[in-house]
Structures are given as C-alpha cells and as structure tokens.
Design an enzyme around this catalytic site. Structure first.
Site, PDB file in Angstrom:
ATOM      1  N   GLN B 255       0.836  -1.204   0.000  1.00 19.00           N
ATOM      2  CA  GLN B 255       0.000   0.000   0.000  1.00 19.00           C
ATOM      3  C   GLN B 255       0.871   1.253   0.000  1.00 19.00           C
ATOM      4  O   GLN B 255       0.601   2.225  -0.702  1.00 19.00           O
ATOM      5  CB  GLN B 255      -0.918  -0.016   1.219  1.00 19.00           C
ATOM      6  CG  GLN B 255      -1.833   1.179   1.289  1.00 19.00           C
ATOM      7  CD  GLN B 255      -2.735   1.293   0.075  1.00 19.00           C
ATOM      8  OE1 GLN B 255      -3.288   0.302  -0.387  1.00 19.00           O
ATOM      9  NE2 GLN B 255      -2.843   2.470  -0.482  1.00 19.00           N
ATOM     10  N   HIS B 258       2.194   3.040  -3.155  1.00 17.00           N
ATOM     11  CA  HIS B 258       1.272   3.710  -4.073  1.00 17.00           C
ATOM     12  C   HIS B 258       1.586   5.192  -4.239  1.00 17.00           C
ATOM     13  O   HIS B 258       1.581   5.726  -5.339  1.00 17.00           O
ATOM     14  CB  HIS B 258      -0.175   3.557  -3.605  1.00 17.00           C
ATOM     15  CG  HIS B 258      -0.890   2.425  -4.248  1.00 17.00           C
ATOM     16  ND1 HIS B 258      -1.033   2.309  -5.599  1.00 17.00           N
ATOM     17  CD2 HIS B 258      -1.495   1.325  -3.718  1.00 17.00           C
ATOM     18  CE1 HIS B 258      -1.690   1.197  -5.881  1.00 17.00           C
ATOM     19  NE2 HIS B 258      -1.986   0.577  -4.767  1.00 17.00           N
ATOM     20  N   GLU B 321     -10.264   1.876   3.243  1.00 22.79           N
ATOM     21  CA  GLU B 321     -10.489   1.450   1.856  1.00 22.79           C
ATOM     22  C   GLU B 321     -10.185  -0.053   1.725  1.00 22.79           C
ATOM     23  O   GLU B 321     -10.995  -0.808   1.214  1.00 22.79           O
ATOM     24  CB  GLU B 321      -9.554   2.261   0.939  1.00 22.79           C
ATOM     25  CG  GLU B 321      -9.684   1.918  -0.530  1.00 22.79           C
ATOM     26  CD  GLU B 321      -8.560   2.531  -1.363  1.00 22.79           C
ATOM     27  OE1 GLU B 321      -7.584   3.063  -0.777  1.00 22.79           O
ATOM     28  OE2 GLU B 321      -8.640   2.443  -2.604  1.00 22.79           O
ATOM     29  N   HIS B 322      -9.011  -0.459   2.209  1.00 22.53           N
ATOM     30  CA  HIS B 322      -8.620  -1.876   2.211  1.00 22.53           C
ATOM     31  C   HIS B 322      -8.445  -2.319   3.662  1.00 22.53           C
ATOM     32  O   HIS B 322      -7.829  -1.612   4.452  1.00 22.53           O
ATOM     33  CB  HIS B 322      -7.273  -2.081   1.506  1.00 22.53           C
ATOM     34  CG  HIS B 322      -7.218  -1.551   0.109  1.00 22.53           C
ATOM     35  ND1 HIS B 322      -6.682  -0.310  -0.188  1.00 22.53           N
ATOM     36  CD2 HIS B 322      -7.623  -2.078  -1.069  1.00 22.53           C
ATOM     37  CE1 HIS B 322      -6.752  -0.114  -1.502  1.00 22.53           C
ATOM     38  NE2 HIS B 322      -7.337  -1.157  -2.063  1.00 22.53           N
ATOM     39  N   ASP B 355      -6.269  -6.078  -5.879  1.00 18.56           N
ATOM     40  CA  ASP B 355      -5.833  -5.025  -6.802  1.00 18.56           C
ATOM     41  C   ASP B 355      -5.803  -5.534  -8.242  1.00 18.56           C
ATOM     42  O   ASP B 355      -5.984  -4.762  -9.183  1.00 18.56           O
ATOM     43  CB  ASP B 355      -4.431  -4.534  -6.420  1.00 18.56           C
ATOM     44  CG  ASP B 355      -4.438  -3.663  -5.181  1.00 18.56           C
ATOM     45  OD1 ASP B 355      -5.512  -3.167  -4.823  1.00 18.56           O
ATOM     46  OD2 ASP B 355      -3.362  -3.495  -4.563  1.00 18.56           O
ATOM     47  N   HIS B 414     -53.607  15.400  -8.105  1.00 13.47           N
ATOM     48  CA  HIS B 414     -53.140  14.029  -7.883  1.00 13.47           C
ATOM     49  C   HIS B 414     -54.321  13.129  -7.533  1.00 13.47           C
ATOM     50  O   HIS B 414     -54.429  12.004  -8.013  1.00 13.47           O
ATOM     51  CB  HIS B 414     -52.127  13.988  -6.729  1.00 13.47           C
ATOM     52  CG  HIS B 414     -50.754  14.440  -7.100  1.00 13.47           C
ATOM     53  ND1 HIS B 414     -50.462  15.720  -7.474  1.00 13.47           N
ATOM     54  CD2 HIS B 414     -49.576  13.762  -7.168  1.00 13.47           C
ATOM     55  CE1 HIS B 414     -49.160  15.817  -7.733  1.00 13.47           C
ATOM     56  NE2 HIS B 414     -48.605  14.639  -7.558  1.00 13.47           N
TER      57      HIS B 414
END
Lengths: 427, 427
Positions: B255, B258, B321-322, B355, B414
């Site tokens: 990670q 990145h 996220e992960h 991934d 209506h």
C-alpha cells in the site's frame, strides 16, 4: 401548452427543452450559515430558525408526547391510507434485498459482497404549504429495511412550533423517533456538521427548495453523500388515438400542480387528440385549488405529435422522471426504454399511484438525470462491502498472475506480497 | 511508523487521522480549460495536450493497427496473467446482475425494476510512471457486462505518442476500441462537453491526479455523474501474536508504495510484534524500487496496539479502503464490520490479490468514504428504472388510499387522476 406537429429535429429540440433553472448563486449564504453552525452550534440553528422561519423554539427535538398525540388527531381514513401505502412500499423495497452469494472465481479464491446499512442517515422533509408525509414513507421505509442505525429527520415546524400530525404519524409508523423541528440551510448544516442536539450524518436524503438544494450540494464538501442532484419535477405521457382523454388531462395536471417550474409533455401519434386534451385540461383546471401553479407549468409544456417510430428516441433523449404509457403499443415501447425514472403502464396506472402507494419510490431523477442516476431505493441506504478469502491452494493458482501484472505496472511491493506467501508454502 | 500502545481516545484519534490533502484550489484552471474546450473543441484539446503533456498528436483516436500490434509486443506470460485476471473479474461482476422480479404489492398492482446500462460512459486511465492496465479491466469489464452502448477511454500517451501496449491489450480484451490519447483536465473536459472527436458521456470513472480529480468534480456541473469522490489510498491490517510478520510487512509496503500520501495502519493485539514488523519493513524496503515513496507514506502511518474488543470500533470509525484480517479471530471481526471498502481475509489474501486478479473491484472508497459509498461494481454502470402496472381491480384496491393521501397533502389534481379512473369503472 405549446404544440409541435411532426416537428423537424430543430423544433423537436425546442419542444424538449427544459425550463431553465434559476441560477441564483446561494453558495455565499450557505457557506456563511455552515460556518456559523460550525462555530456556534445549536444557538446558530435557533437563530436562523427564528430569522428565516419566524419560529422561536425551546426544544428542537419533537417529544414523544407530540408523536403519540399525532395519531389521535388524524382521521381513521387517512391512517388506513398511510398504512396501506406503507405496506406496499415495504413489500417492494424488501424485494430489493441482495442475497449474499459467495463466488469461487477460481479454485481457492472466494469473493462476495455484503450490503450494510449506512450507519447515520438524515432525511429532510419540507414544510411549507403541503405536509409531505408520503416522502417520510418513501425515505423512512428503505432506511429501516437497510437497518441504518440512526435515522434522523428534519422538518420545519409550523408557525406555532408544531409539526403536521400526518408527518409525525408516518414517521412513527416507519420507526423514526428522532425528529428535529428545523428546516432550510440550517437543518442541512446541522446534519452535516453536528451540534450538541443534532447528529452529523453520513448521507442526506430528501427534496427541498433552492436553499435546501444548495445546502445539500455544499454538504458534499463535508464528506456527506446525497441521494441525487435536484431539479424541477416532470412528466411525459405517451398517447395514441385510443387513449382516454380525461385520464391524460388528469395526469398532466397532477404533475403540473407540483410547481410553476414543472414540465409536462404529451407525446401523441394522433393529431386529433390535441384539441380534445386542451378542452379537457381547461375543464379540469377550473376545479383545481392549485390552478394558477398548474397553468404556469403548462406554459413550460408541450404537446408533440410524432410518428410511432420516433417515440423511443424522444423518451430516451428527454429521460423523463415520470413516464406514462397509455397507448395500444406499450409493450413495444417497454422493450426500448433506456432513460426514465419511473414508468407507469396502461390506462389505470396514474403517476399519483407511484407518488403515494403502488410501492415504487417517488424520489426520482429529474432534469434528464435518469440518463445516469436511479431513483431512491433500498440500494441508496446501503453500501456494499466486498470480501475475499484465498487459500494456500488459491494463492498458488492466482499468485503468478498477480506477480506478473504488478511487475509490469512497476509496483514491486505488490508483487512481493504474493512472492513471500508463495515462498512460505514452498512454491 | 508512529507507535501508539493502548492509546486513550485522544491519542487514538491522532493515530487514526488521515494525512491532510493538499487543498490547492484548481477550480479556476479547470474552469478556464472547460470554457476553452466548450468554445474551441478539438483545437483546445490539442493545445493543452501539447502544453501540459508535451505531446503533439495528429490523431487523438488510437488506431486499430495500434491496438492490434499491442498484442504482439507483450510477453505471453503477461497476456495470460491479464486474461486470468479478466476472467475472475468477469465471473464476480457477472454475479452482480439483478434478476428482474415482478412484485404484486397488492392484487392488481405490479411493480418491478430493470437494470439498464448507462448509455455512454467515460473511463479515465492515468498515464505517468505506471501503465494501469489493471484499472482498464476493473472499469471496462463491468461496463461491458452492463451493456453500456458506448464506452470511451481516455489515457495520456507517452512522449512518443504511443500508449503502453498492456493498456491497449487490456482494453481490446474487454471490448473497448474507442481510446483517445489524451489526459488531464482536457480529457475530462472533452468527455464532459463533447467535441468533434470526443463524445460527451453520462458518467465518468477512473482514478487520476489532483488535476483529473478537480476536473471530475467540475464535470458534475455539466450534469455528469462520477464514480466516487477521490482521496489518497489506504490500508488497515489487523494482526495478533500469531500473524506472519513477513506477510504483514509486505502488505503494508504494497500500500505504501502507491504514493507518498498513502496511509497504512497496523492494528495489533500484541505489543511484541511492533519491533519484528519494523525490522522486517526495513529489510523489505531496501529491495524496493519505490523505496522513497513507501518511506514517506510510512511517516504518515501508525502501529496501534489495542485490546481485541476495541478493534471493531476502530475499523468502523476509520472506514478503511482496504482491510486485511490476519488474526485468529477473523470470524468475530467479520460479523461486526460496517465500514470498509474491501476486506481481505486470512494469511493468503494480500491486498494485491484484489488489486489485480481475485475478481473484486479495486476502485474503492478512500478517505473514510466507505461510510457512505460502495466501491465500483456492476451497479455503478447501470440505472435501475422502476415500472408499475395497475389493473382496473388494482386501482379499486389502491385508489381510495391515494385519494385520501393526495387530499391531505393538498394536491387535488393528484387525487383527481385517481377519481376520474374510479368513476370510469363505476366506483
């Protein structure tokens, strides 16, 4: 209504043009109120409620007694009606639950996803002229089915500090007991930032005027999600020579009475119905309490006579929020509809059925957004988390491919996370 | 990495704080480029491509020959790896198809919804240091399964005007043949507005740098939807005394490599693993080509030692996220996870599996957005249209409730849309 008889592409474009939205930039006002709520919390909320709504409240939260006594004020007929609608909405939205299915994408590699309710959601219910208890059902029922842990509702009180009992009854029926008597920008700011009284939520739902809309848009800067972008409401009716003129006129008017910025379109393969519809519109209009609103909306609206084979491209180009099919070739149209919010099929399916009680949701994409957005559903109240579980055998199958791809993308550590595992099992 | 041993709530809050994002306001630049593309079309796209990317292109569209020859350049190993990944991603996303189920909410009232692919979608694939062909698969496969009619891809070319062959091969594999050699703000502007060469799309997908992110945000003003708000990538690993130190370190680094703004968190019930992990990190770091990036990311990162019963609230508060679970009590954790993007269970499930190749999508909510957003899935490429069909019998069952509710909301037209229908059948 404007009339377009077999229009060429240029005229058709004009016929399908939506009324331009007032582009008043409210961002400065919204920012100022958000900043004030951020700095001063509840007192700021009270201040704006006094200033904008002319209501001085001692307590923002609706009491249990108020909720309890609402039930006693309402007529049995109305309560039965709300209960019937709630049941249908619940049945339809319950069917949207996604089963958890584990997929073995290859031996030893299992993936699945799980729907989990968004923990805290905020529902905004406008006050003003109409008490929108139907919207309480449309948002509260899927929130409850999604098992959102905290469902907060904000709705401005009436001048005497009370909330319409039908709104409270509907809320109570769907299990909402955290209701704040606030509206406008300050309500959205409260739910976006959090104060001593009002919790910060993760996602905001519900309709509103231009102030509420601007505030919901701004709330996204605070990390909140919103249900969908807003725009004026609209209806397209497709008819032919066999359609019931009275039904068509009633449907056009039921949309037109929503607001002066509403738009209704009648698409017909038959030229002769124009005059009949116009006569019927006049007749029905005369009896409407919201006549002047509906009349103004009709000014934004068009009757378009076209060939049958042009209809699908018109529907899909316009992407109507509501689409009523009252033709003898509904089945043909159904197969080709790509862009629409909610579709009403046949003579006995008026839009108002979906607005209230058929079971579908009435929070729908307007302004052509049906091209890329869905209406509110159970999906809107959940997130779907993905899971994966790989065995020793699985990583042997999948590992070399991951290594190869990671290497090519230049992400050596991604590759190494697999390599160390393969090595550990002697591969 | 910073270390927090049994932190109190204040320290824990610090430990879980995300690195603040650069708040450079790019809106003026974005607006200027959008305006230019709107006024001048393709020449503006060419101008900015020369100016920002130093590439002068005769033709924006990738030719069939370029796509065809890409396959010949790539190694067999890489092609086989991409095909394996594509197959798994396809199998998992195919399982997300929703069956059309008609629900009779009450006798004569039938409701259903139908998933329809968004007609035109735009996929952005960053260029730069790494050719992200894996993202081509992650976006292109669900777009294809959703039957989006037109799938447009934009990716900046290399200095010589070519696109990395793996990107072209992946695109071709998933059926994308409309690829434009453009990137940055001008690519997003092109897909938002449309030019002679580049079509206007309805929804934008894909990662990008801060310019692309700002442009995607701005595109929403043109009515486009976007996949999700962007933020730096992150990973949380949960470990105990039995976890494999080598695996943990490799995951943290996969990670961390990145970007310098990535964050990794190690949550452990065991204090003694800290030193071991740090030694192992140093060892693995030494061998990494992206060592300096990973090192900077580790500076934003924390090891937090806590009691087992605190872990779930930490996960759900941070909303990673992960999330990798490498403990002996994974099952216990799984039941309580509410906020996470994608979860990797057990020793042999590294993040890099998701991934690239396990089948789940790698486009996931960052920055805590897992509290209200899902990752990209088949859902992201469809809209769900609702339908309802009511019979004469049905309107008799449901009509009175609609009339009652419409009356109470003050929407007489209506109500009338039901009344005229009930009258017509003599009710």
């Amino acid at each position: 209504m404007k009339k377009f008889i077999y229009p060429d592409s240029t005229s058709l474009k004009i016929a399908l043009t939506r009324p331009s939205m007032d582009a008043i930039d409210l961002e400065d006002l919204v920012r100022a109120i958000f900043d004030d709520v951020k700095d001063n919390g509840d007192p700021a909320i009270h201040k704006y409620t006094e200033q904008f709504d002319s209501v001085k409240l001692n307590e923002l939260l609706v009491s249990k007694e108020e909720i309890y006594s609402a039930e006693k004020i309402l007529s049995t007929e109305l309560k039965v009606a709300i209960q019937l609608a709630a049941k249908n909405i619940k049945v339809f939205h319950e069917s949207q639950h996604e089963e958890l299915v584990k997929i073995e994408t290859m031996p030893g590699v299992v993936c699945w996803r799980k729907s989990v309710g968004i923990e805290k959601v905020g529902l905004y219910i406008p006050g003003g002229t109409a008490p929108l208890f139907s919207t309480v059902l449309m948002l509260g029922i899927p929130a409850s089915l999604a098992r959102c842990k905290r469902v907060v509702m904000c709705t401005p009180s009436r001048k005497d500090g009370s909330i319409h009992p039908a709104v409270l009854f509907a809320a109570s029926l769907v299990g909402i007991d955290e209701i704040y008597k606030i509206g406008g920008i300050q309500a959205i700011a409260g739910m976006s930032i959090g104060t001593d009284s009002i919790p910060k939520v993760h996602k905001l739902f519900g309709p509103g005027n231009q102030y509420v809309t601007a505030a919901k848009k701004y709330a996204q800067k605070f990390g909140l999600a919103i249900d969908m972008p807003a725009g004026p409401s609209e209806l397209m009716v497709v008819a032919d020579e066999k359609s019931n003129i009275e039904f068509i006129a009633s449907d056009l008017l039921s949309q037109a009475e929503h607001g002066t910025d509403s738009q209704v379109l009648l698409i017909s393969t038959d030229k002769t119905i124009i005059e009949k519809v116009e006569i019927e519109l006049k007749k029905q209009l005369a009896a409407l309490p919201r006549k002047s609103v509906a009349e103004k909306a009709l000014d934004n609206s068009s009757i378009i006579v076209v060939q049958k084979d042009e209809i699908l491209s018109i529907i899909n180009e316009y992407a109507p929020e509501h689409l009523i099919l009252q033709t003898s070739f509904n089945e043909f149209l159904l197969d080709g509809i790509v862009n629409a919010g909610s579709v009403f099929i046949g003579d006995f399916t008026p839009e108002s059925a979906g607005d209230y009680a058929s079971g579908t949701n009435h929070t729908l994409p307007t302004n052509g957004y049906a091209k890329q957005y869905s209406g509110v559903s159970l999906d809107s109240f959940v997130k779907k988390i993905t899971f994966q579980q790989i065995t020793e055998k699985g990583i042997q199958h999948i590992g070399p491919a991951i290594e190869e791809m990671a290497k090519e993308e230049g992400l050596e550590a991604h590759k190494n996370a697999v390599t160390v595992r393969l090595k550990s099992i002697g591969v």
